[in-house]
Design a protein around this motif. Structure first.
Motif, PDB file in Angstrom:
ATOM      1  N   VAL A  78       0.838  -1.199   0.000  1.00 47.42           N
ATOM      2  CA  VAL A  78       0.000   0.000   0.000  1.00 47.42           C
ATOM      3  C   VAL A  78       0.877   1.255   0.000  1.00 47.42           C
ATOM      4  O   VAL A  78       0.595   2.225  -0.726  1.00 47.42           O
ATOM      5  CB  VAL A  78      -0.934   0.001   1.222  1.00 47.42           C
ATOM      6  N   THR A  79       1.943   1.240   0.778  1.00 44.66           N
ATOM      7  CA  THR A  79       2.843   2.399   0.839  1.00 44.66           C
ATOM      8  C   THR A  79       3.449   2.686  -0.524  1.00 44.66           C
ATOM      9  O   THR A  79       3.592   3.853  -0.923  1.00 44.66           O
ATOM     10  CB  THR A  79       3.950   2.151   1.880  1.00 44.66           C
ATOM     11  N   GLU A  80       3.785   1.660  -1.251  1.00 47.71           N
ATOM     12  CA  GLU A  80       4.305   1.833  -2.625  1.00 47.71           C
ATOM     13  C   GLU A  80       3.303   2.584  -3.488  1.00 47.71           C
ATOM     14  O   GLU A  80       3.642   3.584  -4.146  1.00 47.71           O
ATOM     15  CB  GLU A  80       4.610   0.456  -3.230  1.00 47.71           C
ATOM     16  N   HIS A  81       2.041   2.132  -3.482  1.00 49.51           N
ATOM     17  CA  HIS A  81       1.020   2.759  -4.329  1.00 49.51           C
ATOM     18  C   HIS A  81       0.702   4.179  -3.877  1.00 49.51           C
ATOM     19  O   HIS A  81       0.476   5.065  -4.713  1.00 49.51           O
ATOM     20  CB  HIS A  81      -0.240   1.898  -4.355  1.00 49.51           C
ATOM     21  N   VAL A  82       0.686   4.398  -2.577  1.00 51.96           N
ATOM     22  CA  VAL A  82       0.409   5.751  -2.075  1.00 51.96           C
ATOM     23  C   VAL A  82       1.529   6.696  -2.483  1.00 51.96           C
ATOM     24  O   VAL A  82       1.272   7.841  -2.881  1.00 51.96           O
ATOM     25  CB  VAL A  82       0.223   5.732  -0.547  1.00 51.96           C
ATOM     26  N   SER A  83       2.764   6.238  -2.423  1.00 54.04           N
ATOM     27  CA  SER A  83       3.889   7.074  -2.850  1.00 54.04           C
ATOM     28  C   SER A  83       3.768   7.444  -4.324  1.00 54.04           C
ATOM     29  O   SER A  83       4.003   8.593  -4.715  1.00 54.04           O
ATOM     30  CB  SER A  83       5.206   6.342  -2.593  1.00 54.04           C
ATOM     31  N   ILE A  84       3.371   6.481  -5.148  1.00 57.65           N
ATOM     32  CA  ILE A  84       3.195   6.757  -6.579  1.00 57.65           C
ATOM     33  C   ILE A  84       2.054   7.745  -6.798  1.00 57.65           C
ATOM     34  O   ILE A  84       2.165   8.682  -7.600  1.00 57.65           O
ATOM     35  CB  ILE A  84       2.945   5.439  -7.340  1.00 57.65           C
ATOM     36  N   GLU A  85       0.961   7.575  -6.062  1.00 60.58           N
ATOM     37  CA  GLU A  85      -0.180   8.476  -6.219  1.00 60.58           C
ATOM     38  C   GLU A  85       0.179   9.890  -5.775  1.00 60.58           C
ATOM     39  O   GLU A  85      -0.178  10.873  -6.441  1.00 60.58           O
ATOM     40  CB  GLU A  85      -1.370   7.958  -5.413  1.00 60.58           C
ATOM     41  N   LEU A  86       0.916  10.018  -4.695  1.00 58.84           N
ATOM     42  CA  LEU A  86       1.358  11.339  -4.252  1.00 58.84           C
ATOM     43  C   LEU A  86       2.256  11.980  -5.314  1.00 58.84           C
ATOM     44  O   LEU A  86       2.166  13.184  -5.574  1.00 58.84           O
ATOM     45  CB  LEU A  86       2.108  11.231  -2.924  1.00 58.84           C
ATOM     46  N   SER A  87       3.120  11.178  -5.920  1.00 65.52           N
ATOM     47  CA  SER A  87       3.983  11.693  -6.980  1.00 65.52           C
ATOM     48  C   SER A  87       3.159  12.249  -8.130  1.00 65.52           C
ATOM     49  O   SER A  87       3.431  13.346  -8.648  1.00 65.52           O
ATOM     50  CB  SER A  87       4.916  10.582  -7.490  1.00 65.52           C
ATOM     51  N   GLN A  88       2.146  11.508  -8.518  1.00 65.69           N
ATOM     52  CA  GLN A  88       1.317  11.967  -9.630  1.00 65.69           C
ATOM     53  C   GLN A  88       0.534  13.221  -9.261  1.00 65.69           C
ATOM     54  O   GLN A  88       0.321  14.101 -10.098  1.00 65.69           O
ATOM     55  CB  GLN A  88       0.385  10.834 -10.060  1.00 65.69           C
TER      56      GLN A  88
END
Length: 911
Positions: A78-88
């Motif tokens: 989940v942390t991986e996906h949240v980091s990617i979403e924050l980046s976007q």
């Protein structure tokens, strides 16, 4: 949750072809729990970040990640996906992520891509991951994340991203270079770029290149010198002069007549430029604001234009309009400014294509001259000016008018750039109309228009993203000027990898290429050398060393030893090579960096094969089954690379099939190194004449020579040069520490870096052929970062190959307790051969001396070292001198005539 560490993979890596970060994450209290164990987790995280609903995850379609969360997934994922979403959310172009176990419960590695041009020193990835971890932990703890708090955090992250990002000008140059296939590297968080490699390397700093004249830059920086230089050449410039006192400035107003412009003599980006000054008070105020030392000029009427000249060509023309707002009859000036600044194209400084308008002192002064304040509500359609200068850096805009520029104007601007001495120049003019011809006279009094400024390092934003008109690819114009004729800026480049033999093959390839007249840069286990001179000592098989070689402007060809450690920990230091060489793959370094099997090791080594460019050459060892398997990997795509094999027997099935299809291979045949093309055979060198082969007793030397010959030939080296240079290779000088022979009295010392079972076995076979098993003594150390089973296997090989042994430990135990490795090796050797004579010594000096005491006349001592230089220094201090391998070989033949004929039948790994 805690982020324990973050490392950056700067280039292509085992995960993807782009830069990435690897973050070590510990889940702490969330260890062993999944999202489905926390009531309402999925709904709360989606309320905070609705964009997660679009993430594909393994499902391959939008919503896949949400399904995973509802079904239950671990919080590292989940942390991986949240980091990617924050980046976007902050405009950072990131989409790839992967989370893998780091070997312990609750410990994970998050691999997340980085934008290719993000600074290697960027703090943004760490900030994003920390924010992601905090958000996930909070939601998992039952909290709902307030939208305002998240928005505040995203605003801070956006500001950080803008500060660290390249500006539009630099981005346009990077993009143009990449379209051309030119390698481009950004230095730190600067706008300094290195484009190309070696002797074809060029530097650019925004819109300035390494060929930009320093004199031209200084001229352009001094507005008075510029105007005088142009005026003397008959170029129409605004009448005016320099003033170092208020009195001089006011006097110029009297002489020139109002209105005048006051600007700092050394100013930039429109700072403290004041227009429409009509009274002594106006001039005095502007003089003070500019800090003294100003230029005062007659203000031309007309429109503002910027003409961009690159390498003797006008590539773009923009009409510039000063910062302003247009009234709607309802909004205040302050609100209109806020609405204008909300345009996503506007940012702080030069991060975006437009700059936000500031309601600062200059803006307030401009408003005051129009009878306005920030609280004024302008009538619908009324233009209210916030600046009088038209610089984009103060909030202005640009419209493309390149196609309207009259030839007279373009000729004038080309002449101006040449007069100042700039390869890239931004020339500011005030004209009634850019499309109108210039009068025959150059008298500015009659023209009422002319050149008002010349800019070195001009901004490109107005040309890249005009508010009206066509975008101009001015970055491409700069790259074309730097790399004419379609050059990709690359030099011939070879990457060499494998478990054993890669250092020797690297040195051989470099030696052969130097014989073709090229200045060769080499990165290897022992250091970096440029044109034969060492510039850096120590292990240099990682990306930084590769960049050191490729960035040297004296290098015409590069040979880069590329090891497992640097590849895994930092990625590759290059995007593509012309030639990739894989020597062999055997058990070594297992248990390190997540490598548990030879298959894992092969996966890492395959990256070097994958990064051989289309049309390049892949050189593979046909005798090694793991190397053969790499040719079958889909990403290697051998059909788009030229495949060349090397091996000891042309009848080997892979070789035979390859040659049957008309392919090229380098093989041993009838005592010769042979180039085979289909059915044709061309001898290169007798095996017995290969330096370091001891007349053929060391077949690995011949195998290394085959690999080097294949690589050098792939880069165009002539057959006779390859044969001549291979024969002239001097192992003691050109390949120190690999089969280096010394004599001390009646004892021979064989100094080598063998440090894994395959390499040690290969060396011992050679010593047995030359001296016989009973004459072999060993003084050995093995690296402590190897797994116990690999150390045990090496110990067993030693037990089978020597009659006496002295064991000592590296000075750097690499995580082991003092004496632990030598004790393990002794135990394993005695377990293999209970009666073997084996002793332990406290260090390399005592180890060598103890081995000398065990040896008798005619023996050979295998000396395995941790660091070469200290070992050689100690041996020389004991009286050891270089030994001629040919003499040693002759002595052995005379003592053992039956060994006169040695056939090379083994594909053993080279140390």
């Amino acid at each position: 949750m805690k982020i324990l560490s973050i490392r950056r993979l700067r280039g292509p890596n085992v995960h993807l072809s782009r830069p990435a970060i690897v973050a070590r994450l510990h889940l702490d209290a969330l260890t062993g729990r999944e999202t489905s164990d926390v009531a309402g987790f999925t709904e709360r995280i989606l309320r905070a970040l609705p964009g997660l609903a679009e993430h594909h995850c393994a499902a391959g379609s939008p919503g896949g990640f949400v399904s995973r969360m509802r079904g239950g997934t671990y919080f590292g994922h989940v942390t991986e996906h949240v980091s990617i979403e924050l980046s976007q959310r902050i405009g950072r172009d990131v989409s790839f992520g992967r989370t893998v176990s780091a070997g312990e419960p609750g410990l994970y590695d998050l691999i997340i891509e980085c934008p290719v041009d993000e600074s290697p020193d960027s703090t943004l990835p760490a900030e994003l991951l920390e924010t992601a971890a905090e958000l996930v932990a909070a939601v998992a703890g039952g909290e709902s994340v307030p939208a305002a708090d998240l928005a505040e955090r995203l605003t801070a992250l956006t500001a950080l991203a803008e500060r660290e990002a390249t500006g539009p000008s630099t981005r346009s140059i990077i993009a143009a270079a990449r379209r051309r296939g030119i390698p481009v590297e950004r230095y730190a968080d600067l706008s300094l770029l290195r484009l190309g490699w070696g002797t074809r390397r060029r530097l650019a700093w925004a819109a300035m290149t390494d060929r930009t004249s320093g004199v031209g830059v200084d001229i352009a920086a001094d507005k008075q010198v510029t105007r005088r230089l142009l005026e003397d050449a008959g170029v129409p410039v605004a009448p005016g002069g320099a003033a170092r006192t208020v009195a001089e400035a006011v006097h110029l107003l009297d002489v020139l007549g109002a209105p005048v412009v006051v600007k700092p003599r050394q100013g930039r980006q429109g700072e403290h430029v004041e227009l429409n000054l009509r009274t002594p008070g106006d001039v005095e105020r502007a003089y003070t604001a500019a800090g003294g030392d100003v230029v005062v000029e007659r203000q031309f009427a007309g429109r503002d234009y910027r003409v961009l000249v690159v390498a003797g060509e006008v590539v773009a023309v923009a009409e510039r309009v000063a910062a302003h707002v247009v009234g709607d009859g309802e909004s205040t000036v302050a609100r209109l400014v806020a609405q204008t600044n909300a345009d996503p194209r506007r940012g702080a400084g030069h991060a975006q294509v437009l700059t936000r308008i500031q309601l600062d002192a200059n803006a307030l002064a401009a408003l005051d001259r129009q009878g306005c304040t920030p609280d004024t509500v302008p009538a619908a359609g009324r233009q209210v000016w916030l600046r009088e200068n038209a610089n984009l850096s103060t909030g202005g805009t640009g419209s493309d008018v390149t196609d309207r520029a009259h030839p007279d104007v373009t000729r004038l601007c080309l002449r101006v750039a040449a007069l100042v001495g700039l390869d890239i120049a931004g020339i500011d003019l005030r004209l009634a109309d850019i499309a109108a011809p210039l009068p025959p006279t150059g008298d500015p009094e009659q023209l009422g228009a002319g050149v008002i400024e010349v800019n070195a390092v001009p901004g490109l934003r107005m040309h890249l993203a005009p508010v009206r008109g066509r975008s101009r690819d001015v970055g491409d114009a700069i790259v074309r000027a730097m790399f004419p004729g379609g050059s990709d800026g690359r030099i011939p480049t070879v990457a060499v990898t494998g478990t054993n033999g890669k250092t020797t093959v690297t040195r051989l390839v470099a030696h052969v290429l130097a014989g073709t007249g090229l200045r060769v840069g080499v990165a290897s286990t022992d250091g970096v050398a440029i044109d034969g001179r060492v510039v850096r000592l120590g292990d240099s098989t990682g990306p930084r060393s590769a960049q050191m070689v490729l960035g040297d402007p004296g290098v015409q060809a590069a040979v880069l030893e590329t090891a497992r450690g640097g590849t895994l920990r930092r990625g590759l230091g290059y995007d593509w090579t012309d030639v990739g060489v894989l020597t062999n793959i055997t058990a070594d370094h297992l248990g390190q960096d997540g490598l548990e099997s030879i298959e894992d090791l092969a996966h890492v080594k395959a990256l070097i094969a994958e990064r051989v460019r289309d049309g390049g050459t892949l050189v593979l060892n046909a005798d090694d089954p793991w190397v053969r398997s790499i040719a079958e990997r889909p990403r290697v795509r051998a059909d788009r690379k030229r495949l060349v094999w090397f091996g000891t027997d042309s009848r080997q099935p892979v070789l035979a099939e390859h040659l049957g299809r008309g392919g090229t291979a380098y093989v041993l045949q009838d005592g010769w190194l042979v180039q085979a093309n289909g059915g044709r055979r061309t001898p290169l060198l007798r095996v017995a004449d290969v330096p370091g082969s001891f007349g053929g007793a060391a077949p690995y030397a011949a195998v290394n020579a085959l690999a080097a010959a294949a690589a050098a030939r792939a880069l165009g080296a002539a057959l006779d040069v390859v044969a001549e240079r291979l024969a002239a290779f001097e192992p003691r000088v050109d390949n120190p520490g690999r089969a280096t022979l010394l004599r001390l009295g009646d004892v021979t010392l064989f100094v080598d870096y063998a440090h894994n079972p395959a390499a040690i076995a290969t060396v011992l076979r050679t010593l047995h052929r030359l001296w016989g098993p009973q004459r072999c003594v060993a003084a050995v150390t093995l690296p402590g970062d190897r797994r116990d089973d690999l150390l045990a296997a090496s110990a067993q090989v030693l037990a089978d190959g020597v009659t006496r042994a002295v064991l000592y430990d590296d000075e750097d135990p690499r995580g082991r307790a003092p004496g632990e490795v030598s004790a393990l090796v002794e135990r394993e050797m005695r377990g293999r051969r209970p009666l073997i004579q084996a002793v332990r010594a406290p260090g390399y000096q005592a180890g060598v001396e103890a081995a000398l005491r065990l040896a008798v006349a005619g023996d050979v001592i295998l000396v395995l070292y941790e660091k070469l230089e200290p070992m050689l220094h100690h041996l020389e201090g004991l009286g050891a001198v270089p030994a001629d391998s040919a003499v040693v070989h002759a002595e052995r033949l005379s003592a053992h005539p039956s060994r006169a004929v040695l056939r090379s039948t083994s594909a053993a790994a080279s140390p």
